[in-house]
Design a protein around this motif. Structure first.
Motif: not given
Ligand code: PA5
Length: 418
Positions: A77, A80-81, A97, A100, A189, A258, A261-262, A265
């Motif tokens: 993540l 991609r972010a 990607y 996942n 993370r 994204y 999204e990161w 998470q």
């Protein structure tokens, strides 16, 4: 440097002051934690590996149309972010990607997209045993072997994993893949500024030096007492005690999808345990103002909103001047689009505050490598301080095991038979 602001009136300032005094003391605790390696990472990283990452990125750009990044959660993540927030790949190599999900449709789509093109694989797994990336790796490894033969395939596989143990580590040693290390003292993370994220980011043509510099600058601002990150962490905890148990990260840049999204998470996995935690959600506006906007304005009053804003004006496109005014836009003629977008952001904040939504603001100077590096570090520090303030361990994720155990039982993995 990242700034933090919030709309007054939703929390008692004396109560907030009490919490923040405690939150500020947790910087040292984060730094000393066995998983606190990210705290000093921006100034204390493996410079030899850093140069090796740049070299590998150049080779991939020279010989590959695609880089398939295989990883899940913290193993994909973050990069991609960063890549998407900065506008996507700049050079020849496009990033895909995988790993996942276990969706055959999704993997088939990637296989078809690669077609006859040249590609390489970066498989990223700290444990080296996570099922989703392991299955995807088998598929793309076989595809590489079928296309290039065993020897050349091995030169197109880059493994990012534990320095000493795990199935992926052992395979990388046995097959001679170029390997990069997921540091022992950094959880998935919190790992985007390690080799986990940096190889793909460098392949995308992003300056990883500038990214690290931005993170290092933000570290300097936060390292003594948490600075603005402690303010944000303390405030979200005070809001939680007032019943505001959902946080929505709001962004007016679709390129940040994204990044959101990161962030989800980071906070979801770090705080959602022991039956505690703020539930992290996100919106991209104006898009979501016409879907989630109604709920945010008038639905249950248990949510607060954190807006990400950019100081620098991006003068690039204006509303065109026309002779007539059939569309009624005369009043906007000659206005920069960026100004109108920023006005929409300000208007949304004001409307939501008026609707009873506590509004927080995270202000970044620009959307460039340095600012993104700073924003990543800011959120990592905020998350750790917020988790400690909440009374949970922000560096573990014991709950993730539950679905894995049941999946292994259902799939008949040896050792998991009922
Ligand atoms: O943040 C985390 O630690 C997790 O999201 C992990 O990154 C994720 O579960 C993937 O684990 P691994 O890298 O071991 O395959």
């Amino acid at each position: 440097m990242i700034e933090f602001k919030y709309a007054k009136g939703f929390v008692d300032e004396a109560e907030y002051q009490k919490v923040i005094d405690v939150t500020r003391t947790y910087v040292a605790r984060a730094e000393q934690d066995a998983f606190g390696g990210w705290v000093n990472l921006p100034i204390n990283y493996d410079k030899v590996e850093f140069e090796r990452i740049k070299k590998a990125a150049k080779k991939i750009n020279d010989d590959s149309d695609y880089l398939v990044c295989i990883g899940i959660g913290g193993s994909y993540l973050g990069h991609r972010a960063v890549i998407e927030a900065l506008g996507g790949e700049k050079g020849r190599t496009k990033i895909l990607y995988a790993g996942n999900s276990l969706s055959v449709r999704s993997i088939r789509r990637i296989v078809d997209q690669i077609g006859d093109a040249d590609f390489s694989v970066n498989v990223i797994s700290k444990s080296g045993t996570t099922t989703e990336p392991a299955v995807a790796f088998r598929i793309f490894k076989q595809m590489l072997i079928d296309k290039y033969g065993t020897e050349e395939a091995a030169k197109r596989i880059y493994a990012t994993t534990d320095a000493a143990k795990g199935a992926l580590h052992d395979e990388a040693v046995a097959k001679g893949y170029e390997s990069f290390v997921v540091p022992d003292n950094i959880g998935g993370r919190y790992s985007v500024l390690s080799a986990v994220g940096l190889l793909a980011i460098a392949v995308a043509g992003v300056s990883i030096d500038a990214l690290m510099d931005g993170a290092a600058e933000e570290r300097t601002a936060l390292i003594s007492d948490g600075g603005a990150a402690a303010e944000y962490a303390a405030l979200r905890n005070v809001l939680l005690t007032k019943g505001f148990n959902i946080e929505i990260l709001a962004n007016f840049e679709p390129q940040f999808t994204y990044f959101n999204e990161w962030w989800k998470q980071l906070f979801g996995e770090s705080e959602g345990k022991d039956e505690k935690g703020v539930f992290p959600a996100s919106v991209i506006d104006s898009t979501d103002l016409h879907s989630m906007g109604q709920y945010i304005q008038q639905g249950r009053r248990n949510l607060f909103e954190t807006f990400v804003e950019v100081t620098r004006d991006y003068a690039d496109m204006m509303v065109p001047v026309t002779e007539d005014n059939l569309d009624g836009l005369k009043y906007l003629e000659g206005r920069e689009l960026d100004y109108i977008n920023k006005t929409a952001n300000a208007a949304t904040r004001e409307a939501h505050v008026a609707g009873g939504v506590p509004v927080l603001e995270i202000v970044m100077p620009d959307i460039d490598e340095r600012s993104i590096g700073g924003l990543i570090y800011f959120f990592e520090m905020s998350c750790a301080l917020s988790g400690f303030t909440l009374g949970v361990n922000p560096f573990d994720q014991p709950g993730v095991e539950a679905y894995k155990t049941r999946m292994f039982e259902l799939l008949g993995k040896p050792g998991y038979e009922k």
